[in-house]
Design an enzyme around this catalytic site. Structure first.
Site, PDB file in Angstrom:
ATOM      1  N   LYS A  23       0.841  -1.206   0.000  1.00 19.85           N
ATOM      2  CA  LYS A  23       0.000   0.000   0.000  1.00 19.85           C
ATOM      3  C   LYS A  23       0.873   1.253   0.000  1.00 19.85           C
ATOM      4  CE  LYS A  23      -1.776   1.591   4.076  1.00 19.85           C
ATOM      5  NZ  LYS A  23      -1.418   3.006   4.304  1.00 19.85           N
ATOM      6  N   ASN A  24       1.886   1.273   0.865  1.00 18.65           N
ATOM      7  CA  ASN A  24       2.672   2.495   1.030  1.00 18.65           C
ATOM      8  C   ASN A  24       3.649   2.744  -0.114  1.00 18.65           C
ATOM      9  OD1 ASN A  24       1.280   2.972   3.339  1.00 18.65           O
ATOM     10  ND2 ASN A  24       2.971   2.495   4.750  1.00 18.65           N
ATOM     11  N   CYS A 118      -4.794   8.051   9.866  1.00 16.79           N
ATOM     12  CA  CYS A 118      -4.901   7.335  11.135  1.00 16.79           C
ATOM     13  C   CYS A 118      -4.643   8.275  12.308  1.00 16.79           C
ATOM     14  CB  CYS A 118      -3.858   6.220  11.181  1.00 16.79           C
ATOM     15  SG  CYS A 118      -4.404   4.716  10.393  1.00 16.79           S
ATOM     16  N   ARG A 123       0.537  14.643  13.234  1.00 16.71           N
ATOM     17  CA  ARG A 123       1.258  14.330  12.001  1.00 16.71           C
ATOM     18  C   ARG A 123       1.253  15.529  11.068  1.00 16.71           C
ATOM     19  NH1 ARG A 123      -0.672   8.397  10.194  1.00 16.71           N
ATOM     20  NH2 ARG A 123       1.191   8.494   8.916  1.00 16.71           N
ATOM     21  N   ASP A 307       4.969   0.674  11.997  1.00 15.00           N
ATOM     22  CA  ASP A 307       3.716   0.059  11.540  1.00 15.00           C
ATOM     23  C   ASP A 307       3.579  -1.402  11.964  1.00 15.00           C
ATOM     24  OD1 ASP A 307       2.961   2.428  10.433  1.00 15.00           O
ATOM     25  OD2 ASP A 307       3.263   1.850   8.354  1.00 15.00           O
ATOM     26  N   ARG A 399      -8.430  -0.430   5.091  1.00 14.53           N
ATOM     27  CA  ARG A 399      -7.560   0.511   4.386  1.00 14.53           C
ATOM     28  C   ARG A 399      -6.234  -0.131   3.990  1.00 14.53           C
ATOM     29  NH1 ARG A 399      -6.314   5.348   7.847  1.00 14.53           N
ATOM     30  NH2 ARG A 399      -4.976   5.586   6.047  1.00 14.53           N
TER      31      ARG A 399
HETATM   32  C1  UD1 Z   1       4.575   6.805   6.252  1.00 13.44           C
HETATM   33  C2  UD1 Z   1       3.652   5.612   6.133  1.00 13.44           C
HETATM   34  C3  UD1 Z   1       3.108   5.224   7.509  1.00 13.44           C
HETATM   35  C4  UD1 Z   1       4.280   5.000   8.470  1.00 13.44           C
HETATM   36  C5  UD1 Z   1       5.238   6.178   8.468  1.00 13.44           C
HETATM   37  C6  UD1 Z   1       6.501   5.933   9.277  1.00 13.44           C
HETATM   38  C7  UD1 Z   1       2.712   5.931   3.936  1.00 13.44           C
HETATM   39  C8  UD1 Z   1       1.515   6.229   3.094  1.00 13.44           C
HETATM   40  N1  UD1 Z   1       2.546   5.967   5.254  1.00 13.44           N
HETATM   41  O1  UD1 Z   1       3.790   7.879   6.769  1.00 13.44           O
HETATM   42  O2  UD1 Z   1       2.339   4.047   7.370  1.00 13.44           O
HETATM   43  O3  UD1 Z   1       3.781   4.822   9.772  1.00 13.44           O
HETATM   44  O4  UD1 Z   1       5.650   6.476   7.115  1.00 13.44           O
HETATM   45  O5  UD1 Z   1       7.160   4.816   8.831  1.00 13.44           O
HETATM   46  O6  UD1 Z   1       3.779   5.619   3.421  1.00 13.44           O
HETATM   47  N2  UD1 Z   1       6.680  14.548  10.521  1.00 13.44           N
HETATM   48  C9  UD1 Z   1       6.695  15.878  10.823  1.00 13.44           C
HETATM   49  N3  UD1 Z   1       6.564  16.779   9.798  1.00 13.44           N
HETATM   50  C10 UD1 Z   1       6.426  16.378   8.496  1.00 13.44           C
HETATM   51  C11 UD1 Z   1       6.413  15.003   8.197  1.00 13.44           C
HETATM   52  C12 UD1 Z   1       6.539  14.104   9.241  1.00 13.44           C
HETATM   53  O7  UD1 Z   1       6.826  16.273  11.985  1.00 13.44           O
HETATM   54  O8  UD1 Z   1       6.324  17.234   7.609  1.00 13.44           O
HETATM   55  C13 UD1 Z   1       6.805  13.551  11.616  1.00 13.44           C
HETATM   56  C14 UD1 Z   1       5.528  12.748  11.795  1.00 13.44           C
HETATM   57  O9  UD1 Z   1       4.605  13.423  12.612  1.00 13.44           O
HETATM   58  C15 UD1 Z   1       6.058  11.491  12.418  1.00 13.44           C
HETATM   59  C16 UD1 Z   1       7.426  11.319  11.746  1.00 13.44           C
HETATM   60  O10 UD1 Z   1       7.785  12.607  11.256  1.00 13.44           O
HETATM   61  O11 UD1 Z   1       6.234  11.651  13.801  1.00 13.44           O
HETATM   62  C17 UD1 Z   1       7.437  10.299  10.614  1.00 13.44           C
HETATM   63  O12 UD1 Z   1       6.507  10.639   9.642  1.00 13.44           O
HETATM   64  P1  UD1 Z   1       6.655  10.229   8.103  1.00 13.44           P
HETATM   65  O13 UD1 Z   1       7.879   9.406   7.917  1.00 13.44           O
HETATM   66  O14 UD1 Z   1       6.528  11.468   7.300  1.00 13.44           O
HETATM   67  O15 UD1 Z   1       5.384   9.318   7.899  1.00 13.44           O
HETATM   68  P2  UD1 Z   1       4.333   9.368   6.732  1.00 13.44           P
HETATM   69  O16 UD1 Z   1       5.022   9.605   5.428  1.00 13.44           O
HETATM   70  O17 UD1 Z   1       3.191  10.217   7.105  1.00 13.44           O
END
Ligand code: UD1
Length: 425
Positions: A23-24, A118, A123, A307, A399
């Protein structure tokens, strides 16, 4: 929607299944189609999931034509795109933010309501926005929506504050359509990033260094039609492997890339559980098996995936001895703990750390899924527990897990899905 599962626990899960596409990986790869103009992106092994349909609807709204059948998806992208994304779709899924970079790069402008997803801690998408601003986009927050616009982006060097998966993907896609050399430092190294990089290379961009913390992109305005296969879903694979362990069954998952689940396999080994692997399959014989408690910290790839944190916590509830889990990726990713306790889990939360004291038996209970992976973990507990478990709000689980009922049933699970009798809200 059938949203409530009744599980009769205590039956070993045995047999073999094949991993779904990730999915990701599929979500960002789908978003990258927006970089094309009058061209087609063809994808293979796309999982049939709620989130994939949400992304498809979003791309359709922006102007793409999509056909999705038997895991094969074609995305035809017209010369002209809409650049305003609808709130109802964006709020359904945080990964909607992945269209922001491609739209700004392609159309020079985009509107994105603040995304949902989620409920696992705060986030924000500030890293995505900072990166876009550094490439020359002007970003404003107007009535709960992000408005990004530019007269022209320029290639640059971006150092991410944290190796965010989504921010790396957004920057990678934006840079692929921006002439010149861009460099992303402190980039995420997840295999899903490499699947996206492979897509951009197939379209004709020059991308190197994916899978390391420094990615170099030489972009071009003329990206071509491409065909790409989605990688196997390491989170799904991990979930089924843990189901086999917790029910003391005999399980094989085929069609995987064993490298992607190394951190789980090495933690299991530490707990005294050895899986047999080939490069593309994993098997576990867990009849009569006991496992010990371990200490683990979730971290970006190649570390232990956040995850899989709820699912391994479920397994550790049944370990011999005490485990310590530290969640370093998200704040408040322990909403599931209260539900685990209803089933007899002995767990204590101290900030971002939990202590789990293993117990020999868990008992069925009525529980509620708070998010996608928490829901999966509750199903695992239900399969392993004595008696009957009822898991509510499985809408979160749809999902991320393709054909979950069929796969679980084929492995011997006694599960039934029924309409939720609760009012919504
Ligand atoms: C992706 C995955 C999700 C997984 C996560 C971490 C997808 C669609 N989803 O989510 O399933 O749990 O990676 O492996 O691929 N953060 C900030 N600012 C930002 C971006 C992130 O503070 O602009 C923080 C987030 O709040 C979190 C951390 O960084 O604490 C990691 O987030 P990120 O790696 O960006 O996760 P996602 O891409 O949202």
């Amino acid at each position: 929607m059938k949203d409530k599962m009744i599980i009769k626990g205590g039956r070993p899960m045995s047999g073999s299944i094949t991993a779904q596409g990730a999915k990701n990986a599929a979500l960002p790869v789908m978003a990258s189609a927006l970089l094309l103009k009058g061209r087609r992106l063809t994808l293979e092994r796309v999982p049939d999931l709620q989130d994939i349909h949400t992304m498809a609807d979003l791309l359709r709204h922006l102007g793409a034509m999509i056909v999705f059948e038997n895991g094969r998806m074609t995305i035809d992208v017209p010369e002209e795109l809409n650049w305003e994304t609808p709130a109802d779709l964006v709020r359904k899924m945080r990964a909607s933010s992945l269209v922001l970079g491609p739209l700004v790069a392609r159309c020079g402008e985009a509107i994105l309501p603040l995304p949902g997803g989620c409920a696992i801690g705060s986030r924000p998408i500030d890293f995505h926005l900072k990166g876009l601003a550094r490439m020359g986009a002007e970003i404003d927050l107007e009535q709960g929506s992000i408005h990004a616009r530019t007269k022209g982006l320029s290639a640059t060097r971006i150092i991410l504050d944290f190796p965010s998966v989504g921010a790396t993907e957004n920057m990678l896609m934006t840079a692929a359509l921006t002439p010149g050399e861009s460099i992303i430092e402190n980039a995420a190294r997840e295999p899903e990033i490499s699947n996206l990089a492979q897509t951009l290379r197939a379209m004709g961009a020059h991308v190197e260094g994916d899978g390391t913390d420094t990615i170099i992109i030489r972009g071009t305005r003329d990206l071509e039609s491409a065909t790409v296969r989605i990688i196997p879903d390491r989170i799904e694979v991990s979930t089924y492997l843990l189901a086999g362990l917790m029910t003391r069954g005999n399980i094989t998952v085929n069609g995987i890339n064993t490298k992607y689940i190394s951190s789980l396999l090495s933690k299991l080994e530490e707990a005294g559980v050895t899986a047999e692997t080939t490069p593309d399959s994993v098997s576990l014989s867990a009849e009569g098996m006991n496992w010990s408690g371990v200490t683990l910290t979730t971290s970006p790839y190649p570390g232990f995936p956040t995850d899989v944190q709820p699912q391994i916590m479920a397994a550790l509830c049944m370990a011999d001895g005490t485990s310590v889990i530290h969640e370093s990726v998200f704040d408040s990713r322990y909403v599931h703990v209260a539900e685990f306790k209803r089933m007899g889990g002995k767990i204590d939360i101290q900030g971002n750390t939990v202590v789990v004291i293993g117990v020999p038996r868990l008992s069925g209970a009525e529980v509620r899924a708070s998010d996608l992976r928490a829901g999966a973990a509750l199903i695992l507990l239900g399969l392993a527990a004595d008696g009957e478990t009822v898991v509510h709000e499985l809408k979160h689980v749809w999902r991320g897990y393709e054909n979950l009922m069929e796969k679980m049933t084929s492995l011997g699970a006694d599960i039934e899905l029924i309409e939720s009798d609760e009012p919504e809200g």
